[in-house]
Design a protein around this motif. Structure first.
Motif, PDB file in Angstrom:
ATOM      1  N   HIS A  32       0.825  -1.199   0.000  1.00 40.63           N
ATOM      2  CA  HIS A  32       0.000   0.000   0.000  1.00 40.63           C
ATOM      3  C   HIS A  32       0.866   1.258   0.000  1.00 40.63           C
ATOM      4  CE1 HIS A  32      -3.756   2.108   0.533  1.00 40.63           C
ATOM      5  NE2 HIS A  32      -3.212   2.832   1.492  1.00 40.63           N
ATOM      6  N   HIS A  33       1.986   1.179   0.747  1.00 41.20           N
ATOM      7  CA  HIS A  33       2.914   2.309   0.781  1.00 41.20           C
ATOM      8  C   HIS A  33       3.804   2.349  -0.463  1.00 41.20           C
ATOM      9  CE1 HIS A  33       1.609   3.479   4.647  1.00 41.20           C
ATOM     10  NE2 HIS A  33       2.196   2.530   5.339  1.00 41.20           N
ATOM     11  N   GLY A  34       3.573   1.421  -1.359  1.00 41.22           N
ATOM     12  CA  GLY A  34       4.338   1.411  -2.605  1.00 41.22           C
ATOM     13  C   GLY A  34       5.706   0.764  -2.480  1.00 41.22           C
ATOM     14  N   ILE A  35       5.923   0.029  -1.389  1.00 40.25           N
ATOM     15  CA  ILE A  35       7.222  -0.639  -1.246  1.00 40.25           C
ATOM     16  C   ILE A  35       7.067  -2.112  -1.594  1.00 40.25           C
ATOM     17  CG2 ILE A  35       9.103  -1.214   0.332  1.00 40.25           C
ATOM     18  CD1 ILE A  35       8.376   1.281   1.926  1.00 40.25           C
ATOM     19  N   PHE A  36       7.369  -2.441  -2.841  1.00 41.87           N
ATOM     20  CA  PHE A  36       7.423  -3.841  -3.259  1.00 41.87           C
ATOM     21  C   PHE A  36       8.442  -3.937  -4.386  1.00 41.87           C
ATOM     22  CE2 PHE A  36       3.797  -1.714  -5.221  1.00 41.87           C
ATOM     23  CZ  PHE A  36       4.020  -1.914  -6.573  1.00 41.87           C
ATOM     24  N   PRO A  37       8.975  -5.146  -4.639  1.00 39.93           N
ATOM     25  CA  PRO A  37      10.050  -5.259  -5.630  1.00 39.93           C
ATOM     26  C   PRO A  37       9.653  -4.644  -6.968  1.00 39.93           C
ATOM     27  CG  PRO A  37       9.788  -7.315  -4.444  1.00 39.93           C
ATOM     28  CD  PRO A  37       8.669  -6.424  -4.010  1.00 39.93           C
ATOM     29  N   GLY A  38      10.500  -3.747  -7.448  1.00 40.55           N
ATOM     30  CA  GLY A  38      10.267  -3.147  -8.759  1.00 40.55           C
ATOM     31  C   GLY A  38       9.359  -1.925  -8.744  1.00 40.55           C
TER      32      GLY A  38
ATOM     33  N   LEU B 219      12.401   1.959  -6.160  1.00 37.19           N
ATOM     34  CA  LEU B 219      13.545   2.123  -7.061  1.00 37.19           C
ATOM     35  C   LEU B 219      14.165   3.514  -6.953  1.00 37.19           C
ATOM     36  CD1 LEU B 219      12.432   0.166 -10.256  1.00 37.19           C
ATOM     37  CD2 LEU B 219      14.043  -0.525  -8.486  1.00 37.19           C
ATOM     38  N   ASN B 220      13.394   4.491  -6.438  1.00 36.17           N
ATOM     39  CA  ASN B 220      13.945   5.829  -6.257  1.00 36.17           C
ATOM     40  C   ASN B 220      14.731   5.977  -4.966  1.00 36.17           C
ATOM     41  OD1 ASN B 220      13.150   7.035  -8.642  1.00 36.17           O
ATOM     42  ND2 ASN B 220      11.063   7.376  -7.897  1.00 36.17           N
ATOM     43  N   LYS B 221      14.673   4.946  -4.125  1.00 31.72           N
ATOM     44  CA  LYS B 221      15.425   4.985  -2.865  1.00 31.72           C
ATOM     45  C   LYS B 221      16.893   4.670  -3.138  1.00 31.72           C
ATOM     46  CE  LYS B 221      11.648   3.613   0.260  1.00 31.72           C
ATOM     47  NZ  LYS B 221      11.700   4.587   1.354  1.00 31.72           N
ATOM     48  N   PRO B 222      17.785   4.949  -2.145  1.00 33.14           N
ATOM     49  CA  PRO B 222      19.191   4.597  -2.328  1.00 33.14           C
ATOM     50  C   PRO B 222      19.372   3.092  -2.504  1.00 33.14           C
ATOM     51  CG  PRO B 222      18.861   5.933  -0.349  1.00 33.14           C
ATOM     52  CD  PRO B 222      17.524   5.621  -0.875  1.00 33.14           C
ATOM     53  N   LYS B 223      20.514   2.721  -3.102  1.00 32.83           N
ATOM     54  CA  LYS B 223      20.767   1.320  -3.466  1.00 32.83           C
ATOM     55  C   LYS B 223      20.653   0.369  -2.273  1.00 32.83           C
ATOM     56  CE  LYS B 223      24.558  -1.068  -4.940  1.00 32.83           C
ATOM     57  NZ  LYS B 223      25.922  -0.713  -4.590  1.00 32.83           N
ATOM     58  N   GLY B 224      21.201   0.805  -1.112  1.00 32.18           N
ATOM     59  CA  GLY B 224      21.196  -0.051   0.073  1.00 32.18           C
ATOM     60  C   GLY B 224      19.795  -0.418   0.528  1.00 32.18           C
ATOM     61  N   GLU B 225      18.876   0.565   0.412  1.00 28.15           N
ATOM     62  CA  GLU B 225      17.499   0.292   0.845  1.00 28.15           C
ATOM     63  C   GLU B 225      16.800  -0.660  -0.128  1.00 28.15           C
ATOM     64  OE1 GLU B 225      15.104   3.492   2.402  1.00 28.15           O
ATOM     65  OE2 GLU B 225      16.873   4.754   2.660  1.00 28.15           O
ATOM     66  N   ILE B 226      17.106  -0.508  -1.426  1.00 26.20           N
ATOM     67  CA  ILE B 226      16.531  -1.437  -2.413  1.00 26.20           C
ATOM     68  C   ILE B 226      16.988  -2.860  -2.098  1.00 26.20           C
ATOM     69  CG2 ILE B 226      16.402  -2.027  -4.864  1.00 26.20           C
ATOM     70  CD1 ILE B 226      17.026   0.900  -5.513  1.00 26.20           C
ATOM     71  N   LEU B 227      18.281  -2.992  -1.771  1.00 28.06           N
ATOM     72  CA  LEU B 227      18.826  -4.313  -1.438  1.00 28.06           C
ATOM     73  C   LEU B 227      18.155  -4.878  -0.190  1.00 28.06           C
ATOM     74  CD1 LEU B 227      22.638  -3.766  -2.090  1.00 28.06           C
ATOM     75  CD2 LEU B 227      21.125  -5.304  -3.330  1.00 28.06           C
ATOM     76  N   PHE B 228      17.981  -4.001   0.822  1.00 26.39           N
ATOM     77  CA  PHE B 228      17.355  -4.450   2.068  1.00 26.39           C
ATOM     78  C   PHE B 228      15.970  -5.017   1.797  1.00 26.39           C
ATOM     79  CE2 PHE B 228      14.525  -3.845   5.655  1.00 26.39           C
ATOM     80  CZ  PHE B 228      15.242  -4.383   6.703  1.00 26.39           C
TER      81      PHE B 228
END
Lengths: 98, 206
Positions: free
Chosen positions: B119-125, B130-139
């Motif tokens: 709902h918050h828009g945090i899911f793979p892809g 994807l606009n977050k820093p690389k480390g957060e995408i990896l997390f």
């Protein structure tokens, strides 16, 4: 038949010890959550992993009956853990000294 | 027709071997999850701060609640084996059913947790992620893969224990022959141990 029965009884734990282990696991969970709540910096992860290891030990020994199994089982588990730890050490020998 | 006791006395059966086979399978599971823990540790080592910021997004309360559920389900599974050892079939069925219900509780919790993230828009892809820093995408990538794979193991566990409950009710699993239930228990406890490590590494590193 008799032999089988004696073997089965050998492995039998009382209900009480299971409840005790469960309480210990809950208490340890409370410890990790509390420690994480306070900002200790780097120690938090170390504590969390230590507590998790103690919890796993309890589950392995009592819930999974490893304490009552033949020696071969314990050797198996130790060998598996040994190789996991070796892999971690080798992995970080690569990464932590860049 | 042979009775259970005759069967136990004359049919060749190797309970120790069966349990050892189960342990060997558990070691392959350890390899599967171990590889992911390696990946996690290296990425966290490189992106420590971003991992800590990303972990703040996860709800510690939900994680703690799920930990309690899973630990309790491990207890009921151990008690189910204890009950069958004492020839108490109905108590064993009761504890097995309770284990399954707790597993469902875990999954329902997980469902709501993931739904809120989606709902918050945090899911793979997703664009936000994807606009977050690389480390957060990896997390979050590791979070979805590792808790997802663990969740899949919980689903398999539900089917497995459900099957064992059926066998217990049909007296196939009984006081003299309960190695199947023990093996299912070993699997279930391993799922518990994996969560014991996943929980602090994802929810408590803020």
């Amino acid at each position: 038949m008799e032999k089988h029965n004696s073997l089965a009884e050998h492995k039998q734990h009382g209900y009480g010890i299971y409840i005790l282990v469960w309480l210990a696991l809950l208490a340890l969970t409370a410890v990790t959550v509390t420690v994480a709540g306070i900002n200790f910096g780097g120690i938090t992860v170390t504590t969390a992993l230590l507590v998790a290891s103690v919890k796993s030990y309890l589950v392995l020994k009592i819930f999974m009956h490893l304490g009552a199994e033949q020696k071969a089982f314990k050797v198996f588990v130790l060998v598996a853990l040994f190789f996991i730890i070796i892999s971690f050490i080798l992995l970080f020998s690569d990464y932590s000294f860049i | 027709m042979i009775t259970q006791e005759h069967a136990a006395a004359h049919v060749h059966r190797d309970d120790v071997g069966a349990r050892m086979g189960m342990w060997l399978f558990l070691f392959t599971e350890l390899l599967l999850f171990g590889g992911m823990f390696f990946l996690y540790s290296v990425y966290r080592f490189i992106n420590q701060e971003q991992f800590n910021i990303a972990a703040k997004e996860l709800n510690t309360l939900v994680g703690t609640f799920n930990t309690i559920i899973l630990l309790t389900s491990s207890l009921t599974m151990a008690l189910a084996i204890g009950a069958i050892q004492r020839n108490n079939k109905s108590l064993s069925v009761f504890f097995q059913t309770l284990t399954i219900l707790l597993a469902f509780g875990f999954l329902i919790n997980k469902y709501f947790e993931w739904s809120i993230k989606f709902h918050h828009g945090i899911f793979p892809g997703s664009e936000i992620l994807l606009n977050k820093p690389k480390g957060e995408i990896l997390f979050f990538g590791l979070y979805y893969v590792m808790t997802g794979l663990h969740g899949l193991h919980v689903v398999i566990g539900i089917f497995l224990i459900g099957f064992m409950t059926r066998l217990t009710m049909k007296n196939v699993i009984n006081k003299d022959s309960y190695v199947k239930l023990e093996s299912a228990g070993l699997y279930w406890h391993l799922v518990d141990i994996i969560w014991i490590f996943l929980f602090p590494l994802f929810y408590l590193i803020t």
